[in-house]
Design a protein around this motif. Structure first.
Motif, mmCIF file in Angstrom:
data_model
loop_
_atom_site.group_PDB
_atom_site.id
_atom_site.type_symbol
_atom_site.label_atom_id
_atom_site.label_comp_id
_atom_site.label_asym_id
_atom_site.label_seq_id
_atom_site.Cartn_x
_atom_site.Cartn_y
_atom_site.Cartn_z
ATOM 1 N N SER A 13 0.867 -1.187 0.000
ATOM 2 C CA SER A 13 0.000 0.000 0.000
ATOM 3 C C SER A 13 0.896 1.227 0.000
ATOM 4 O O SER A 13 2.053 1.160 0.420
ATOM 5 N N HIS A 14 0.359 2.327 -0.447
ATOM 6 C CA HIS A 14 1.163 3.545 -0.455
ATOM 7 C C HIS A 14 0.261 4.775 -0.421
ATOM 8 O O HIS A 14 -0.959 4.664 -0.381
ATOM 9 N N ILE A 15 0.868 5.912 -0.432
ATOM 10 C CA ILE A 15 0.127 7.174 -0.456
ATOM 11 C C ILE A 15 -0.044 7.632 -1.906
ATOM 12 O O ILE A 15 0.928 7.722 -2.655
ATOM 13 N N LYS A 34 -6.518 20.896 -8.326
ATOM 14 C CA LYS A 34 -6.841 20.323 -7.028
ATOM 15 C C LYS A 34 -5.885 19.182 -6.743
ATOM 16 O O LYS A 34 -5.674 18.312 -7.590
ATOM 17 N N ILE A 35 -5.299 19.185 -5.553
ATOM 18 C CA ILE A 35 -4.384 18.118 -5.152
ATOM 19 C C ILE A 35 -4.994 17.355 -3.981
ATOM 20 O O ILE A 35 -5.424 17.949 -2.990
ATOM 21 N N THR A 36 -5.066 16.037 -4.118
ATOM 22 C CA THR A 36 -5.608 15.193 -3.051
ATOM 23 C C THR A 36 -4.591 14.126 -2.663
ATOM 24 O O THR A 36 -3.795 13.682 -3.490
ATOM 25 N N THR A 37 -4.624 13.725 -1.415
ATOM 26 C CA THR A 37 -3.782 12.626 -0.945
ATOM 27 C C THR A 37 -4.674 11.609 -0.247
ATOM 28 O O THR A 37 -5.622 11.974 0.449
ATOM 29 N N SER A 38 -4.371 10.336 -0.466
ATOM 30 C CA SER A 38 -5.170 9.278 0.153
ATOM 31 C C SER A 38 -4.361 8.002 0.187
ATOM 32 O O SER A 38 -3.341 7.865 -0.490
ATOM 33 N N LEU A 39 -4.839 7.069 0.983
ATOM 34 C CA LEU A 39 -4.232 5.752 1.019
ATOM 35 C C LEU A 39 -4.579 5.036 -0.279
ATOM 36 O O LEU A 39 -5.712 5.093 -0.751
ATOM 37 N N THR A 61 -0.158 -6.511 3.766
ATOM 38 C CA THR A 61 0.490 -5.322 3.226
ATOM 39 C C THR A 61 1.398 -4.721 4.284
ATOM 40 O O THR A 61 1.596 -5.295 5.362
ATOM 41 N N ASN A 62 1.978 -3.585 3.973
ATOM 42 C CA ASN A 62 2.764 -2.859 4.963
ATOM 43 C C ASN A 62 1.830 -2.189 5.969
ATOM 44 O O ASN A 62 0.608 -2.218 5.810
ATOM 45 N N ASP A 63 2.380 -1.606 7.005
ATOM 46 C CA ASP A 63 1.584 -1.109 8.125
ATOM 47 C C ASP A 63 0.782 0.136 7.738
ATOM 48 O O ASP A 63 1.339 1.201 7.511
ATOM 49 N N ILE A 64 -0.549 -0.016 7.660
ATOM 50 C CA ILE A 64 -1.412 1.130 7.328
ATOM 51 C C ILE A 64 -2.365 1.441 8.465
ATOM 52 O O ILE A 64 -3.273 2.261 8.322
ATOM 53 N N LYS A 65 -2.169 0.797 9.615
ATOM 54 C CA LYS A 65 -3.144 0.930 10.701
ATOM 55 C C LYS A 65 -3.178 2.325 11.316
ATOM 56 O O LYS A 65 -4.115 2.670 12.022
ATOM 57 N N VAL A 94 6.927 5.202 0.410
ATOM 58 C CA VAL A 94 6.658 4.855 -0.984
ATOM 59 C C VAL A 94 5.389 5.579 -1.419
ATOM 60 O O VAL A 94 4.603 6.023 -0.598
ATOM 61 N N GLY A 95 5.196 5.710 -2.714
ATOM 62 C CA GLY A 95 4.005 6.438 -3.131
ATOM 63 C C GLY A 95 3.778 6.445 -4.624
ATOM 64 O O GLY A 95 4.541 5.879 -5.405
ATOM 65 N N HIS A 96 2.710 7.110 -4.996
ATOM 66 C CA HIS A 96 2.268 7.198 -6.381
ATOM 67 C C HIS A 96 1.839 8.643 -6.612
ATOM 68 O O HIS A 96 0.986 9.167 -5.898
#
Length: 282
Positions: A13-15, A34-39, A61-65, A94-96
């Motif tokens: 998982s990533h941002i 418009k800029i948005t960020t999400s899991l 997955t990696n820790d998203i808790k 990590v991210g997209h």
């Protein structure tokens, strides 16, 4: 569907950072948007779509808790077992990053996951207690090879998302390495054209090392190729979606749900499942 037989989704998982503008794309320019960020991440998106449609999921997955915006009631997130780390990456590392125009993607850059480590023993235990396994090509060659080997060893179907034209070769290479086939390989038309270019395509399923290959093509529907030589074309009813981004993840979630419900890969019901999942897409 037996509720104890959860669908296991494996992958990082990533941002997601998405910049959207209504102006035409122009290189080296700065424009208002418009800029948005999400899991996000393919694995997380698939798990989330299954959860939205009331299918219980295990997300390895990696820790998203630490993030509050995921469906805790339906998604069982597994990042550590018995204090042993299953995956080492954390979402903030990590991210997209995607640039969109009028909600349609122009380009994107994703982080690599080459340092993603995992516990083989715990991975096998998760696969053993699941009804169906979904992986994606964001994962490493080693992880995909182990998932395929463990799943086939326990007689569990394995579905895979190609993710992108630059990543799907990892999934194909993993299947070649262990000499096993996926049960379903989902890609889009662009990824299909990219991979089959200059290749002999007498049997699409052999090319993608899968019993079934689904090629999605936006509003034009999808094509399904089977290893027995059969070919189906599905035209999904046109829905007023705000964006087509993430539709491939929703599609694969729908296919997995239909397989668990029907206890087999059944093309005859896919239109109904895909339409329902797309209507619930958020």
């Amino acid at each position: 569907m037996i509720l104890s037989d959860k669908i296991l989704v494996i992958g990082p998982s990533h941002i997601d950072v998405i910049a959207n503008t209504t102006n035409r794309y122009k290189l080296c320019s700065d424009k208002v948007g418009k800029i948005t960020t999400s899991l996000g991440g393919t694995a997380y998106n698939i798990a989330n779509q299954l959860a939205i449609n009331n299918y219980p999921v295990i997300l390895a997955t990696n820790d998203i808790k630490c993030y509050k915006d995921y469906n805790k009631d339906q998604i069982e997130v597994v990042s550590t077992i018995n204090n042993e780390v299953l995956f080492t990456n954390i979402p903030c590392k990590v991210g997209h990053v995607a640039h969109c125009c009028n909600n349609q993607m122009v380009s994107a850059i994703s982080a690599e996951y080459s340092d993603m480590k995992f516990s083989e023993k715990h991975l096998y235990q998760l696969i053993e207690r699941s009804a169906l396994i979904i992986v994606d090509c964001n994962s490493t060659l080693k992880l995909l090879s182990k998932c395929l080997t463990f799943s086939k060893g326990t007689n569990k179907p394995v579905y895979i998302s190609g993710v992108s034209s630059s990543k799907m070769h990892v999934g194909i290479s993993a299947a070649k390495k262990v000499k096993l086939n996926y049960d379903c390989f989902l890609i889009n038309k662009h990824e299909y054209d990219y991979y089959v270019c200059n290749r002999v395509t007498d049997n699409i399923c052999n090319q993608f090392r899968s019993e079934n290959v689904i090629v999605t093509d936006g509003k034009r529907g999808s094509k399904i190729y089977s290893s027995n030589g059969k070919y189906e074309k599905l035209t999904t009813p046109i829905l007023k979606l705000r964006t087509t981004i993430g539709c491939g993840d929703t599609y694969l979630a729908a296919v997995a749900a239909s397989t668990v419900d029907r206890a087999c890969f059944d093309v005859s019901v896919l239109n109904d499942y895909v339409s329902r999942f797309m209507r619930n897409k958020i």
